[in-house]
Write a protein that holds these residues in place. Structure first.
Motif, mmCIF file in Angstrom:
data_model
loop_
_atom_site.group_PDB
_atom_site.id
_atom_site.type_symbol
_atom_site.label_atom_id
_atom_site.label_comp_id
_atom_site.label_asym_id
_atom_site.label_seq_id
_atom_site.Cartn_x
_atom_site.Cartn_y
_atom_site.Cartn_z
ATOM 1 N N ARG A 157 -5.427 -54.194 -14.113
ATOM 2 C CA ARG A 157 -6.280 -53.229 -14.817
ATOM 3 C C ARG A 157 -6.844 -52.190 -13.853
ATOM 4 N NH1 ARG A 157 -11.461 -54.895 -18.656
ATOM 5 N NH2 ARG A 157 -12.029 -52.790 -19.279
ATOM 6 N N ALA A 348 -11.012 -42.732 -24.268
ATOM 7 C CA ALA A 348 -10.426 -44.076 -24.303
ATOM 8 C C ALA A 348 -10.894 -44.915 -23.122
ATOM 9 C CB ALA A 348 -8.902 -43.977 -24.320
ATOM 10 N N LYS A 349 -10.973 -44.308 -21.931
ATOM 11 C CA LYS A 349 -11.421 -45.039 -20.750
ATOM 12 C C LYS A 349 -12.878 -45.485 -20.898
ATOM 13 C CE LYS A 349 -8.360 -43.305 -17.091
ATOM 14 N NZ LYS A 349 -8.091 -44.631 -16.511
ATOM 15 N N GLN A 351 -14.568 -45.939 -23.767
ATOM 16 C CA GLN A 351 -14.673 -46.949 -24.829
ATOM 17 C C GLN A 351 -14.162 -48.300 -24.359
ATOM 18 O OE1 GLN A 351 -12.588 -45.152 -28.133
ATOM 19 N NE2 GLN A 351 -14.324 -43.859 -28.698
ATOM 20 N N GLU A 352 -13.124 -48.289 -23.521
ATOM 21 C CA GLU A 352 -12.565 -49.535 -23.003
ATOM 22 C C GLU A 352 -13.599 -50.294 -22.181
ATOM 23 O OE1 GLU A 352 -8.694 -51.035 -20.343
ATOM 24 O OE2 GLU A 352 -9.187 -48.908 -20.507
ATOM 25 N N ARG A 353 -14.497 -49.544 -21.516
ATOM 26 C CA ARG A 353 -15.541 -50.168 -20.699
ATOM 27 C C ARG A 353 -16.833 -50.396 -21.485
ATOM 28 N NH1 ARG A 353 -11.048 -48.363 -17.910
ATOM 29 N NH2 ARG A 353 -11.102 -48.995 -15.718
#
Length: 372
Positions: A157, A348-349, A351-353
């Motif tokens: 990741r 997206a980055k 929201q992923e975190r």
């Protein structure tokens, strides 16, 4: 949870490193304001104009990520009765930071030139000029079996495990690890003063030098041990080569005239200038956002039938005709494709975190030419 400014830019630079791929003397990075604050909203823009700043104020964004710099050379003064001075004053008064990603965003995988190629339906096979080849390092870490998958996932990741177009590359060997915790330690397994033997997995993977710090931090965070045993050393294997411009093929051949019409529609521009015989067939296409005059020969050497770019001057056009090269000049403003592209990736980055900081693409047109 809103993200801090440093966090937003850290996530952005995981995709678009600041200095590794930027051209020399390119004006990139934080140009105005501070990142030491919560970001209420991000606005992505091609240019930072007064209209764009008003848009940021209206939607509550206090960070603008733009493609073109607002400060090109050292300032001799900061007079607020000049156009530039008024712009800086408005940004400062409303506590809006401005961060610039220019040629590093052009070069980045998935960056401006890949966005343009995708919009035109070009299957990319390479780039026009090499800019940077990543150096790789080998990471070896010993992990207890109970946390093997957890650490492996964290490594991938964070950007480890890429060899060419293959991701998640690693080698894993089971074995027995030994250690004797000394006085004052707090071991995950065992107790001080007693020799321990633990079933562990030796994990080997490759790490791009640009992601080294991020990968090591992710590994340490995911690993259960108080003291993590790992090695990191350089290897001769080279990573991905990044470059400026893109080249590839259309799904099927078309005429230059038909292709020019496709460019006009796909890139949403009011007009294009075309150099070359409109009846000629085109299949292999080079694309370069911005001013691409000096890359005409690169495109021809790469076997392109046509180059899509902007800001072609009269004499360069004549030279291209003489060399049998076609050009579609769709203007510098075609780089506006980055507004939505950057917004989508960054959102997206975040929201992923687990961050809720909104990211919006500017709807303001910064095209300065009128077509009559």
């Amino acid at each position: 949870m809103l993200a801090k400014g440093q966090t937003v830019i850290q996530l952005f630079e995981e995709w678009v490193p600041k200095h590794i791929t930027a051209m020399p003397d390119d004006k990139i990075g934080l140009q105005l304001g501070s990142l030491q604050k919560e970001i209420s909203g991000v606005l992505t823009a091609l240019d930072v104009t007064e209209a764009v700043v008003e848009e940021a104020i209206r939607i509550g964004a206090n960070l603008i990520i733009a493609h073109h710099a607002i400060i090109f050379r050292p300032l001799a003064h900061l007079q607020t009765d000049t156009p530039a001075g008024r712009l800086y004053e408005k940004l400062i008064k409303h506590d809006i930071a401005v961060y610039i990603a220019h040629t590093n965003l052009d070069v980045a995988f998935g960056g401006v030139n890949d966005m343009l190629a995708a919009a035109l339906g070009i299957e990319v096979s390479g780039h026009l000029e090499d800019v940077h080849t990543e150096k790789l390092k080998k990471l070896v870490v010993f992990v207890p079996e109970s946390h093997h998958e957890q650490v492996l996932t964290a490594l991938f990741r964070a950007g480890a495990g890429w060899i060419g177009n293959y991701s998640h590359c690693s080698f894993n060997i089971a074995g027995t690890g030994t250690f004797l915790p000394q006085e004052g330690t707090n071991p995950f397994v065992g107790e001080p003063g007693k020799l321990e033997k633990v079933q562990e997995v030796r994990v080997e993977t490759v790490v791009p030098e640009s992601a080294e710090r991020r990968v090591v931090q992710a590994m340490l965070k995911a690993h259960p041990y108080e003291e993590v045993a790992y090695d990191l050393y350089p290897i001769d294997l080279k990573g991905r080569t990044m470059g400026i411009g893109r080249i590839g093929k259309l799904a099927e051949a078309t005429t230059l005239e038909q292709f020019a019409g496709h460019v006009k529609t796909a890139l949403d521009v009011p007009a294009v200038r075309v150099v070359g015989d409109l009846r000629r067939d085109v299949r292999k296409v080079a694309v370069l956002g911005g001013s691409g005059g000096r890359y005409v020969r690169h495109a021809q050497f790469a076997g392109a039938d046509v180059l899509v770019t902007g800001d072609i001057d009269y004499h360069t056009a004549h030279d291209a005709v003489a060399a049998g090269m076609a050009i579609v000049d769709a203007g510098h403003n075609i780089e506006k494709v980055m507004k939505q592209g950057v917004a989508d990736v960054l959102r997206a980055k975040l929201q992923e975190r687990g961050y809720t900081t909104p990211v919006e693409a500017s709807t303001v047109s910064t095209e300065v030419f009128h077509f009559l």
